[in-house]
Motif scaffolding. Sequence first.
Motif, mmCIF file in Angstrom:
data_model
loop_
_atom_site.group_PDB
_atom_site.id
_atom_site.type_symbol
_atom_site.label_atom_id
_atom_site.label_comp_id
_atom_site.label_asym_id
_atom_site.label_seq_id
_atom_site.Cartn_x
_atom_site.Cartn_y
_atom_site.Cartn_z
ATOM 1 N N UNK A 16 0.829 -1.207 0.000
ATOM 2 C CA UNK A 16 0.000 0.000 0.000
ATOM 3 C C UNK A 16 0.862 1.255 0.000
ATOM 4 N N UNK A 17 0.186 2.377 -0.119
ATOM 5 C CA UNK A 17 0.848 3.681 -0.080
ATOM 6 C C UNK A 17 0.296 4.507 1.070
ATOM 7 N N UNK A 18 1.101 5.467 1.482
ATOM 8 C CA UNK A 18 0.702 6.358 2.565
ATOM 9 C C UNK A 18 1.447 7.668 2.370
ATOM 10 N N UNK A 19 0.805 8.763 2.704
ATOM 11 C CA UNK A 19 1.487 10.046 2.614
ATOM 12 C C UNK A 19 1.493 10.717 3.980
ATOM 13 N N UNK A 20 2.674 11.032 4.441
ATOM 14 C CA UNK A 20 2.830 11.761 5.688
ATOM 15 C C UNK A 20 3.007 13.248 5.397
ATOM 16 N N UNK A 21 2.525 14.054 6.314
ATOM 17 C CA UNK A 21 2.681 15.506 6.207
ATOM 18 C C UNK A 21 3.428 16.022 7.418
ATOM 19 N N UNK A 22 4.166 17.082 7.196
ATOM 20 C CA UNK A 22 4.860 17.766 8.285
ATOM 21 C C UNK A 22 4.616 19.253 8.098
ATOM 22 N N UNK A 23 3.780 19.805 8.945
ATOM 23 C CA UNK A 23 3.433 21.215 8.852
ATOM 24 C C UNK A 23 4.303 22.016 9.803
ATOM 25 N N UNK A 24 4.921 23.059 9.267
ATOM 26 C CA UNK A 24 5.784 23.920 10.066
ATOM 27 C C UNK A 24 5.063 25.230 10.350
ATOM 28 N N UNK A 25 5.069 25.631 11.577
ATOM 29 C CA UNK A 25 4.456 26.913 11.952
ATOM 30 C C UNK A 25 5.496 27.764 12.642
ATOM 31 N N UNK A 53 15.057 23.206 1.351
ATOM 32 C CA UNK A 53 13.858 24.039 1.251
ATOM 33 C C UNK A 53 13.870 24.944 0.027
ATOM 34 N N UNK A 54 15.009 25.548 -0.272
ATOM 35 C CA UNK A 54 15.050 26.561 -1.333
ATOM 36 C C UNK A 54 15.094 25.970 -2.734
ATOM 37 N N UNK A 55 15.655 24.772 -2.869
ATOM 38 C CA UNK A 55 15.853 24.207 -4.204
ATOM 39 C C UNK A 55 15.015 22.971 -4.485
ATOM 40 N N UNK A 73 5.436 22.083 -0.047
ATOM 41 C CA UNK A 73 4.488 23.103 -0.487
ATOM 42 C C UNK A 73 4.836 24.368 0.274
ATOM 43 N N UNK A 74 5.502 25.301 -0.407
ATOM 44 C CA UNK A 74 5.942 26.521 0.268
ATOM 45 C C UNK A 74 4.776 27.315 0.833
ATOM 46 N N UNK A 75 3.716 27.388 0.090
ATOM 47 C CA UNK A 75 2.578 28.200 0.523
ATOM 48 C C UNK A 75 1.978 27.679 1.825
ATOM 49 N N UNK A 76 2.061 26.376 2.014
ATOM 50 C CA UNK A 76 1.500 25.770 3.219
ATOM 51 C C UNK A 76 2.562 25.479 4.270
ATOM 52 N N UNK A 77 3.822 25.787 3.966
ATOM 53 C CA UNK A 77 4.917 25.463 4.889
ATOM 54 C C UNK A 77 4.854 24.002 5.313
ATOM 55 N N UNK A 78 4.627 23.158 4.343
ATOM 56 C CA UNK A 78 4.432 21.740 4.627
ATOM 57 C C UNK A 78 5.346 20.891 3.754
ATOM 58 N N UNK A 79 5.881 19.861 4.363
ATOM 59 C CA UNK A 79 6.696 18.882 3.652
ATOM 60 C C UNK A 79 5.964 17.542 3.703
ATOM 61 N N UNK A 80 6.059 16.814 2.610
ATOM 62 C CA UNK A 80 5.356 15.545 2.504
ATOM 63 C C UNK A 80 6.337 14.403 2.304
ATOM 64 N N UNK A 81 5.929 13.240 2.788
ATOM 65 C CA UNK A 81 6.668 12.010 2.527
ATOM 66 C C UNK A 81 5.684 11.025 1.924
#
Length: 118
Positions: A16-25, A53-55, A73-81
């Motif tokens: 299966x697949x799964x997507x993790x999110x990491x939201x930075x505030x 982050x920049x590249x 996603x820069x607009x959401x300050x979020x990184x996904x795995x």
Amino acid sequence: QVQLVESGGGLVQAGDSLRLSCAASGRTFSTYAMGWFRQAPGKEREFVGRIIWSTSSTYYAGSVKGRFTISRDNAKNTVYLQMNSLKPEDTAVYYCAAATPTGNYNLWGQGTQVTVSS
């Protein structure tokens, strides 16, 4: 003060697949890269991959290369795995972490559990 919050973990079957999110505030402008790590029961924490982050340049551990993809996603300050073709050995608590320009991961999220059943 930057805070990291992971989400998206769960119980899935092998393949299966799964997507993790990491939201930075908070103030994230000093973050150089975001990394993903994991820790299985009884094992040391293991590097999974990172994104600058920049590249959006990415780098992965050999054990996940070709199956896992990190994006941001820069607009959401979020990184996904994005994790595809999951295996039981991928079972672990997954953490995201923020790195300074010197490569020091000095800020960590609380972790999210991923369990892959066979």
